[in-house]
Enzyme design. Structure first.
Site, PDB file in Angstrom:
ATOM      1  N   HIS A  58      -5.865   9.998   7.147  1.00  0.00           N
ATOM      2  CA  HIS A  58      -4.395   9.958   7.135  1.00  0.00           C
ATOM      3  C   HIS A  58      -3.828  11.367   6.912  1.00  0.00           C
ATOM      4  O   HIS A  58      -2.878  11.764   7.573  1.00  0.00           O
ATOM      5  CB  HIS A  58      -3.889   9.050   6.008  1.00  0.00           C
ATOM      6  CG  HIS A  58      -4.216   7.593   6.175  1.00  0.00           C
ATOM      7  ND1 HIS A  58      -4.866   6.856   5.215  1.00  0.00           N
ATOM      8  CD2 HIS A  58      -3.978   6.724   7.197  1.00  0.00           C
ATOM      9  CE1 HIS A  58      -5.003   5.607   5.631  1.00  0.00           C
ATOM     10  NE2 HIS A  58      -4.482   5.498   6.830  1.00  0.00           N
ATOM     11  N   LYS A  91      -0.611  -9.505   3.273  1.00  0.00           N
ATOM     12  CA  LYS A  91      -1.836  -8.753   2.953  1.00  0.00           C
ATOM     13  C   LYS A  91      -2.058  -8.731   1.452  1.00  0.00           C
ATOM     14  O   LYS A  91      -1.108  -8.722   0.675  1.00  0.00           O
ATOM     15  CB  LYS A  91      -1.726  -7.323   3.485  1.00  0.00           C
ATOM     16  CG  LYS A  91      -2.120  -7.214   4.944  1.00  0.00           C
ATOM     17  CD  LYS A  91      -2.409  -5.776   5.315  1.00  0.00           C
ATOM     18  CE  LYS A  91      -2.845  -5.663   6.772  1.00  0.00           C
ATOM     19  NZ  LYS A  91      -2.912  -4.268   7.212  1.00  0.00           N
ATOM     20  N   ARG A 116      -8.185   6.686  16.216  1.00  0.00           N
ATOM     21  CA  ARG A 116      -9.537   7.094  15.855  1.00  0.00           C
ATOM     22  C   ARG A 116     -10.500   6.933  17.005  1.00  0.00           C
ATOM     23  O   ARG A 116     -11.352   7.752  17.254  1.00  0.00           O
ATOM     24  CB  ARG A 116     -10.048   6.272  14.677  1.00  0.00           C
ATOM     25  CG  ARG A 116      -9.507   6.692  13.366  1.00  0.00           C
ATOM     26  CD  ARG A 116      -9.711   5.650  12.338  1.00  0.00           C
ATOM     27  NE  ARG A 116      -8.841   4.519  12.580  1.00  0.00           N
ATOM     28  CZ  ARG A 116      -8.576   3.577  11.683  1.00  0.00           C
ATOM     29  NH1 ARG A 116      -9.134   3.632  10.503  1.00  0.00           N
ATOM     30  NH2 ARG A 116      -7.774   2.583  11.971  1.00  0.00           N
ATOM     31  N   SER A 123      -9.503   3.047   5.370  1.00  0.00           N
ATOM     32  CA  SER A 123      -9.264   2.680   3.967  1.00  0.00           C
ATOM     33  C   SER A 123     -10.238   1.575   3.567  1.00  0.00           C
ATOM     34  O   SER A 123     -10.773   1.578   2.447  1.00  0.00           O
ATOM     35  CB  SER A 123      -7.828   2.183   3.780  1.00  0.00           C
ATOM     36  OG  SER A 123      -6.917   3.165   4.182  1.00  0.00           O
TER      37      SER A 123
HETATM   38  P1  ADP Z   1      -2.317  -0.058   9.414  1.00  0.00           P
HETATM   39  O1  ADP Z   1      -2.484  -1.304   8.606  1.00  0.00           O
HETATM   40  O2  ADP Z   1      -0.920   0.173   9.938  1.00  0.00           O
HETATM   41  O3  ADP Z   1      -3.357   0.204  10.473  1.00  0.00           O
HETATM   42  P2  ADP Z   1      -3.544   2.098   7.989  1.00  0.00           P
HETATM   43  O4  ADP Z   1      -3.188   2.676   6.676  1.00  0.00           O
HETATM   44  O5  ADP Z   1      -4.895   1.536   8.140  1.00  0.00           O
HETATM   45  O6  ADP Z   1      -2.430   1.052   8.294  1.00  0.00           O
HETATM   46  O7  ADP Z   1      -3.319   3.184   9.113  1.00  0.00           O
HETATM   47  C1  ADP Z   1      -2.086   3.835   9.298  1.00  0.00           C
HETATM   48  C2  ADP Z   1      -2.199   4.749  10.504  1.00  0.00           C
HETATM   49  O8  ADP Z   1      -3.175   5.737  10.240  1.00  0.00           O
HETATM   50  C3  ADP Z   1      -2.653   4.054  11.784  1.00  0.00           C
HETATM   51  O9  ADP Z   1      -2.019   4.667  12.870  1.00  0.00           O
HETATM   52  C4  ADP Z   1      -4.129   4.325  11.827  1.00  0.00           C
HETATM   53  O10 ADP Z   1      -4.615   4.321  13.137  1.00  0.00           O
HETATM   54  C5  ADP Z   1      -4.145   5.729  11.254  1.00  0.00           C
HETATM   55  N1  ADP Z   1      -5.434   6.063  10.653  1.00  0.00           N
HETATM   56  C6  ADP Z   1      -6.108   5.400   9.692  1.00  0.00           C
HETATM   57  N2  ADP Z   1      -7.280   6.019   9.389  1.00  0.00           N
HETATM   58  C7  ADP Z   1      -7.320   7.106  10.202  1.00  0.00           C
HETATM   59  C8  ADP Z   1      -8.281   8.141  10.417  1.00  0.00           C
HETATM   60  N3  ADP Z   1      -9.433   8.178   9.768  1.00  0.00           N
HETATM   61  N4  ADP Z   1      -7.990   9.074  11.327  1.00  0.00           N
HETATM   62  C9  ADP Z   1      -6.847   9.028  12.021  1.00  0.00           C
HETATM   63  N5  ADP Z   1      -5.901   8.087  11.903  1.00  0.00           N
HETATM   64  C10 ADP Z   1      -6.145   7.137  10.998  1.00  0.00           C
END
Ligand code: ADP
Length: 179
Positions: free
Chosen positions: A24, A48, A97, A135
């Site tokens: 992130h 969630k 990703r 995450s």
């Molecule tokens: P969501 O539930 O909206 O997917 P996340 O917190 O998992 O929430 O992800 C928020 C954003 O960050 C999304 O666009 C996701 O693709 C991106 N994201 C999560 N992990 C990574 C990573 N390792 N590299 C790049 N983008 C990421």
């Protein structure tokens, strides 16, 4: 009277951020190279069951970006495009990703465009070294005693150990002290 908005371009980076990872943070950095401000917007989703409460996630992000006024944090519920237009952002940032992210993200971007054509979704790719970080995986690995210090900022590692009650120690194996 309407509140005056701060100057410059604003992009909204929405997500669960439960918790933030270096993936992130990598996307936020890339966003800051293009936009003046990036606002991390935590979706409040009653369906969630997060590990960290919304308040905890806000506090974690605040701590990670303390001293950087260009990164903001907020929460929202309801339609993302409505939130973005309310705060004066014309761009939504999402991280991509892998191909596996693509289908869902593509659908969502097109739906958001239909809902509000003024708002553009911009996809950004993280450094390769973060392309496998999520995450969910970070939480699983930490819970099983694996090292996550290269994958999350220090505040997250500390909060994870508070949450799971496992001290951070070099050489820790499955939550026990290494001898
Ligand atoms: P969501 O539930 O909206 O997917 P996340 O917190 O998992 O929430 O992800 C928020 C954003 O960050 C999304 O666009 C996701 O693709 C991106 N994201 C999560 N992990 C990574 C990573 N390792 N590299 C790049 N983008 C990421």
């Amino acid at each position: 009277m309407k509140k005056k908005r701060p100057e410059g371009s604003l992009a909204v980076f929405p997500g669960s951020f439960d918790p933030i990872t270096n993936g992130h943070l990598d996307i936020v950095d890339r966003g800051l190279a293009v936009f003046d401000r990036v606002r991390m917007a935590i979706l409040m989703n009653p369906e969630k069951q997060p590990l960290f409460s919304v308040e905890e996630r806000v506090a974690i992000i605040r701590e990670a970006y303390r001293g950087n006024p260009r990164v903001e944090v907020d929460t929202f519920s309801g339609l993302l495009v409505d939130y973005a237009s309310r705060v004066g952002a014309s761009v939504i940032i999402r991280g991509l990703r892998a191909i596996s992210d693509f289908e869902y993200e593509f659908q969502m971007a097109l739906m958001n465009r239909r809902l509000n054509p003024q708002i553009e979704t911009v996809f950004m790719m993280p450094a390769e070294s973060y392309s496998y970080v999520s995450s969910r995986l970070v939480k699983e690995v930490f819970q099983l005693g694996g090292r996550v210090s290269d994958l999350v900022p220090p505040v997250v590692e500390r909060r994870l150990s508070e949450k799971y009650g496992t001290p951070i120690r070099a050489g820790r194996v499955r939550g026990k002290r290494a001898r």
